[in-house]
Scaffold this motif. Structure first.
Motif, PDB file in Angstrom:
ATOM      1  N   LEU A 103       3.216  -2.666 -10.898  1.00 28.70           N
ATOM      2  CA  LEU A 103       1.841  -3.084 -10.279  1.00 28.70           C
ATOM      3  C   LEU A 103       1.024  -3.707 -11.558  1.00 28.70           C
ATOM      4  O   LEU A 103      -0.141  -4.018 -11.253  1.00 28.70           O
ATOM      5  CB  LEU A 103       1.074  -1.927  -9.835  1.00 28.70           C
ATOM      6  N   SER A 104       1.677  -3.905 -12.574  1.00 31.48           N
ATOM      7  CA  SER A 104       0.741  -4.411 -13.812  1.00 31.48           C
ATOM      8  C   SER A 104       0.073  -6.081 -13.502  1.00 31.48           C
ATOM      9  O   SER A 104       1.154  -6.569 -12.674  1.00 31.48           O
ATOM     10  CB  SER A 104       1.635  -4.566 -14.779  1.00 31.48           C
ATOM     11  N   ARG A 151       4.785   6.065  -7.384  1.00 34.31           N
ATOM     12  CA  ARG A 151       3.586   6.475  -6.400  1.00 34.31           C
ATOM     13  C   ARG A 151       2.332   6.483  -6.752  1.00 34.31           C
ATOM     14  O   ARG A 151       2.115   6.844  -7.521  1.00 34.31           O
ATOM     15  CB  ARG A 151       4.238   7.900  -5.776  1.00 34.31           C
ATOM     16  N   TYR A 152       1.545   5.650  -5.870  1.00 34.12           N
ATOM     17  CA  TYR A 152       0.304   5.577  -5.896  1.00 34.12           C
ATOM     18  C   TYR A 152      -0.615   6.099  -4.830  1.00 34.12           C
ATOM     19  O   TYR A 152      -0.308   5.623  -3.874  1.00 34.12           O
ATOM     20  CB  TYR A 152      -0.165   3.865  -6.255  1.00 34.12           C
ATOM     21  N   ASP A 153      -1.504   6.848  -5.317  1.00 31.23           N
ATOM     22  CA  ASP A 153      -2.348   7.486  -4.446  1.00 31.23           C
ATOM     23  C   ASP A 153      -3.774   6.931  -4.182  1.00 31.23           C
ATOM     24  O   ASP A 153      -4.460   7.319  -5.118  1.00 31.23           O
ATOM     25  CB  ASP A 153      -2.304   9.029  -4.350  1.00 31.23           C
ATOM     26  N   PHE A 154      -4.229   6.309  -2.975  1.00 29.69           N
ATOM     27  CA  PHE A 154      -5.714   5.958  -2.914  1.00 29.69           C
ATOM     28  C   PHE A 154      -6.356   6.746  -1.748  1.00 29.69           C
ATOM     29  O   PHE A 154      -6.096   6.507  -0.750  1.00 29.69           O
ATOM     30  CB  PHE A 154      -5.646   4.505  -2.302  1.00 29.69           C
ATOM     31  N   LEU A 155      -6.691   8.046  -2.133  1.00 33.44           N
ATOM     32  CA  LEU A 155      -7.325   8.913  -1.311  1.00 33.44           C
ATOM     33  C   LEU A 155      -8.606   8.830  -1.161  1.00 33.44           C
ATOM     34  O   LEU A 155      -9.306   8.572  -1.875  1.00 33.44           O
ATOM     35  CB  LEU A 155      -6.915  10.559  -1.935  1.00 33.44           C
ATOM     36  N   ASP A 156      -9.222   9.136   0.226  1.00 31.42           N
ATOM     37  CA  ASP A 156     -10.436   8.849   0.541  1.00 31.42           C
ATOM     38  C   ASP A 156     -10.964   7.357   0.318  1.00 31.42           C
ATOM     39  O   ASP A 156     -12.203   7.533  -0.301  1.00 31.42           O
ATOM     40  CB  ASP A 156     -11.223  10.021  -0.028  1.00 31.42           C
ATOM     41  N   ASP A 179      -7.045   7.420   3.608  1.00 37.77           N
ATOM     42  CA  ASP A 179      -5.755   7.471   2.542  1.00 37.77           C
ATOM     43  C   ASP A 179      -4.836   6.462   2.546  1.00 37.77           C
ATOM     44  O   ASP A 179      -4.308   5.878   3.737  1.00 37.77           O
ATOM     45  CB  ASP A 179      -5.005   8.892   2.654  1.00 37.77           C
ATOM     46  N   PHE A 180      -4.555   5.928   1.389  1.00 34.54           N
ATOM     47  CA  PHE A 180      -3.449   4.758   1.387  1.00 34.54           C
ATOM     48  C   PHE A 180      -2.463   5.299   0.300  1.00 34.54           C
ATOM     49  O   PHE A 180      -2.819   5.442  -0.609  1.00 34.54           O
ATOM     50  CB  PHE A 180      -4.106   3.514   1.176  1.00 34.54           C
ATOM     51  N   ILE A 181      -1.040   5.377   0.704  1.00 37.10           N
ATOM     52  CA  ILE A 181      -0.020   5.873  -0.262  1.00 37.10           C
ATOM     53  C   ILE A 181       0.796   4.646  -0.271  1.00 37.10           C
ATOM     54  O   ILE A 181       1.527   3.954   0.576  1.00 37.10           O
ATOM     55  CB  ILE A 181       0.696   7.041   0.290  1.00 37.10           C
ATOM     56  N   ASN A 182       1.201   4.097  -1.576  1.00 35.03           N
ATOM     57  CA  ASN A 182       2.148   3.346  -2.040  1.00 35.03           C
ATOM     58  C   ASN A 182       3.103   3.801  -2.706  1.00 35.03           C
ATOM     59  O   ASN A 182       2.948   4.284  -3.966  1.00 35.03           O
ATOM     60  CB  ASN A 182       1.241   1.959  -2.742  1.00 35.03           C
ATOM     61  N   SER A 183       4.516   3.532  -2.440  1.00 37.26           N
ATOM     62  CA  SER A 183       5.661   3.889  -3.123  1.00 37.26           C
ATOM     63  C   SER A 183       6.745   2.915  -3.163  1.00 37.26           C
ATOM     64  O   SER A 183       6.755   2.259  -2.231  1.00 37.26           O
ATOM     65  CB  SER A 183       6.258   5.184  -2.214  1.00 37.26           C
ATOM     66  N   HIS A 184       7.381   2.912  -4.072  1.00 37.29           N
ATOM     67  CA  HIS A 184       8.372   1.961  -4.698  1.00 37.29           C
ATOM     68  C   HIS A 184       9.696   2.591  -5.065  1.00 37.29           C
ATOM     69  O   HIS A 184       9.706   3.533  -6.013  1.00 37.29           O
ATOM     70  CB  HIS A 184       8.067   1.202  -5.797  1.00 37.29           C
ATOM     71  N   PHE A 185      10.775   2.249  -4.666  1.00 37.30           N
ATOM     72  CA  PHE A 185      12.089   2.771  -4.927  1.00 37.30           C
ATOM     73  C   PHE A 185      13.046   1.741  -5.438  1.00 37.30           C
ATOM     74  O   PHE A 185      13.025   0.372  -5.024  1.00 37.30           O
ATOM     75  CB  PHE A 185      12.988   3.642  -3.859  1.00 37.30           C
ATOM     76  N   TYR A 186      13.790   2.129  -6.397  1.00 38.04           N
ATOM     77  CA  TYR A 186      14.864   1.120  -7.116  1.00 38.04           C
ATOM     78  C   TYR A 186      15.771   1.357  -7.517  1.00 38.04           C
ATOM     79  O   TYR A 186      16.076   2.602  -8.229  1.00 38.04           O
ATOM     80  CB  TYR A 186      13.687   0.527  -8.428  1.00 38.04           C
ATOM     81  N   ASP A 232      21.217  -5.425  -7.206  1.00 38.87           N
ATOM     82  CA  ASP A 232      19.954  -4.782  -7.032  1.00 38.87           C
ATOM     83  C   ASP A 232      19.422  -4.400  -5.889  1.00 38.87           C
ATOM     84  O   ASP A 232      19.621  -5.423  -4.899  1.00 38.87           O
ATOM     85  CB  ASP A 232      18.997  -5.825  -7.696  1.00 38.87           C
ATOM     86  N   TYR A 233      18.809  -3.114  -5.565  1.00 37.25           N
ATOM     87  CA  TYR A 233      18.446  -2.847  -4.078  1.00 37.25           C
ATOM     88  C   TYR A 233      17.310  -1.909  -4.464  1.00 37.25           C
ATOM     89  O   TYR A 233      17.183  -1.201  -5.176  1.00 37.25           O
ATOM     90  CB  TYR A 233      19.447  -2.086  -3.309  1.00 37.25           C
ATOM     91  N   GLY A 234      16.199  -2.242  -3.685  1.00 37.67           N
ATOM     92  CA  GLY A 234      15.041  -1.372  -3.558  1.00 37.67           C
ATOM     93  C   GLY A 234      14.104  -1.560  -2.351  1.00 37.67           C
ATOM     94  O   GLY A 234      14.320  -2.495  -1.504  1.00 37.67           O
ATOM     95  N   TRP A 235      13.056  -0.820  -2.412  1.00 39.06           N
ATOM     96  CA  TRP A 235      12.349  -0.761  -1.057  1.00 39.06           C
ATOM     97  C   TRP A 235      10.836  -0.461  -1.546  1.00 39.06           C
ATOM     98  O   TRP A 235      10.536   0.183  -2.558  1.00 39.06           O
ATOM     99  CB  TRP A 235      12.846  -0.059   0.255  1.00 39.06           C
ATOM    100  N   LYS A 236      10.005  -0.781  -0.677  1.00 36.83           N
ATOM    101  CA  LYS A 236       8.496  -0.387  -0.940  1.00 36.83           C
ATOM    102  C   LYS A 236       7.923   0.221   0.389  1.00 36.83           C
ATOM    103  O   LYS A 236       8.316  -0.374   1.387  1.00 36.83           O
ATOM    104  CB  LYS A 236       7.648  -1.671  -1.267  1.00 36.83           C
ATOM    105  N   ASP A 237       7.506   1.187   0.261  1.00 35.90           N
ATOM    106  CA  ASP A 237       6.740   2.031   1.388  1.00 35.90           C
ATOM    107  C   ASP A 237       5.631   2.252   1.406  1.00 35.90           C
ATOM    108  O   ASP A 237       5.069   2.744   0.175  1.00 35.90           O
ATOM    109  CB  ASP A 237       7.712   3.370   1.814  1.00 35.90           C
ATOM    110  N   ILE A 238       4.879   1.912   2.435  1.00 30.65           N
ATOM    111  CA  ILE A 238       3.129   2.134   2.488  1.00 30.65           C
ATOM    112  C   ILE A 238       2.843   3.101   3.635  1.00 30.65           C
ATOM    113  O   ILE A 238       3.482   2.719   4.926  1.00 30.65           O
ATOM    114  CB  ILE A 238       2.368   1.020   2.541  1.00 30.65           C
TER     115      ILE A 238
END
Length: 409
Positions: free
Chosen positions: A277-278, A322-327, A346-353, A373-379
């Motif tokens: 996320l940089s 994992r990134y948590d944007f709460l309230d 709430d908005f939760i952003n997760s990445h797997f690699y 290479d395999y990965g996924w993003k989940d919101i």
């Protein structure tokens, strides 16, 4: 084993175990070493990949953090370039009276956009001080999984910043501490999902880091921390948020050169330092109370390199964030059959690699590799749309076959 020897094991691409082919030494010497020695070299890398499906078609790195989970384009794509080739100029000087070593380096690559040259490193280092641009002290510069793609695990801390760093030992060379003042990073104005009227302003304090490392015969363990004061302007008023983070990392090397590496990171307001996320502006957001707050973030990765033979080796890498944007006061999503919808909640952003590869070293300075290479993003989200509570989850994956050729001269 000294730390510099660990770095020699990381990558043939980054190897320090062999001298550069173009090396010049002064005729005068001290303690059997040239007073001045300079070298010019290159790490030539062919970067190629085939995107089988997912939301990263054509992207130069396998960054699961930028997958568009609402996209539908799964068309394959093929790409190949040499922009990751590095040029490096180094010099080592020994002061005549004390014999103290002074080391300097300037390193560039062609990853500045469409093949434009980019500065990677430029610093001068003495026994205790390092001044210039190098890997940020919050990360662990000796870590890097031996992979073909150049992004790395999504929670990795591999940002380079100008800094002033001091290092020393606790009267024992195996216990090392490092303190640094790092150039501040402003990274909170490009987060498109939040409708924020936030303006970037001049920063007035450096980022502060402290790290402690224990060196063992088999590798090292390292604990680092960072503290940040991030200024911003919102609704015409200046304010700031506080960011902090901790990282625990380590490396274990067997006598057969098999290597295990890991890193765990967590904190608030530190997404500017994390690979996935940089630059995307996730450091802070506006909550329902009208306060601009720093974003909680956590992640980790681990890798293992196994040598099947002296020249054939394989790597396995797993990582997550994992990134948590709460309230949150508001964020915008594209839901099914709707345009952008504003939600409060709430908005939760997760990445797997995950990565597995096979590498072959036909010659001491050359490596050829093939990688999956395999990965996924989940919101996931829950909140109110027009005073009606709603919740949902959206996930999208991507798969890539990376290949490359690296030659060190």
């Amino acid at each position: 084993m000294r730390p510099i020897l660990f770095l020699a094991l990381l990558l043939p691409f980054m190897s320090l175990s062999q001298d550069r082919l173009l090396t010049v030494s002064s005729k005068d010497s001290i303690n059997g070493r040239p007073v001045l020695q300079t070298s010019l070299g290159a790490n030539i890398k062919l970067n190629g990949f085939y995107d089988a499906f997912g939301g990263l078609q054509g992207n130069e790195t396998f960054n699961v953090g930028i997958i568009d989970v609402f996209g539908t384009d799964d068309s394959p794509s093929f790409h190949m370039d040499l922009y990751q080739t590095q040029l490096k100029f180094e010099a080592t000087y020994f002061e005549r009276k004390s014999g103290q070593r002074v080391y300097a380096i300037v390193e560039s690559d062609f990853w500045g956009g469409n093949g434009a040259m980019r500065l990677r490193k430029a610093y001068v280092e003495t026994r205790h001080w390092q001044i210039g641009q190098n890997w940020n002290n919050f990360g662990d510069e000796l870590l890097w999984p031996n992979i073909m793609e150049w992004e790395g695990p999504p929670s990795g801390v591999w940002i380079r910043t100008p800094h002033i760093k001091y290092s020393n030992t606790f009267k024992n060379e195996n216990w090392i501490y490092e303190l640094s003042l790092e150039a501040p990073i402003t990274n909170y104005v490009s987060f498109e999902e939040f409708g924020l009227n936030v303006e970037e302003v001049n920063q007035v304090t450096p980022d502060l880091t402290a790290a402690f490392k224990k060196v063992f015969p088999w590798g090292h363990l390292r604990l680092s921390s960072i503290a940040r004061n991030i200024r911003y302007e919102y609704a015409g008023e200046l304010d700031d948020i506080f960011g902090y983070g901790f990282s625990f990392s380590g490396m274990y090397v067997t006598p057969r050169r098999n290597m295990f590496q890991f890193q765990i990171v967590g904190g608030k307001g530190i997404t500017a330092y994390m690979t996935s996320l940089s630059g995307l502006g996730y450091d802070g957001y506006l909550n329902v109370d009208g306060d601009f707050v720093s974003t909680p973030a956590a992640g980790g990765w681990a890798s293992y390199e196994y040598y099947l033979t002296r020249k054939l080796h394989s790597n396995f890498v797993l990582g997550f964030t994992r990134y948590d944007f709460l309230d949150a006061q508001e964020f915008e999503l594209r839901l099914e059959d709707q345009d952008e919808t504003v939600i409060q909640g709430d908005f939760i952003n997760s990445h797997f690699y995950g990565i597995v590869n096979l590498m072959y070293d036909p010659f001491p300075r050359m490596t050829i590799g093939l990688e999956l290479d395999y990965g996924w993003k989940d919101i996931s989200f829950n909140g109110f749309i027009d005073n009606v509570f709603q919740e949902g989850d959206k996930r999208r994956d991507a798969m890539r076959i990376s290949f490359g050729f690296m030659f060190y001269i």
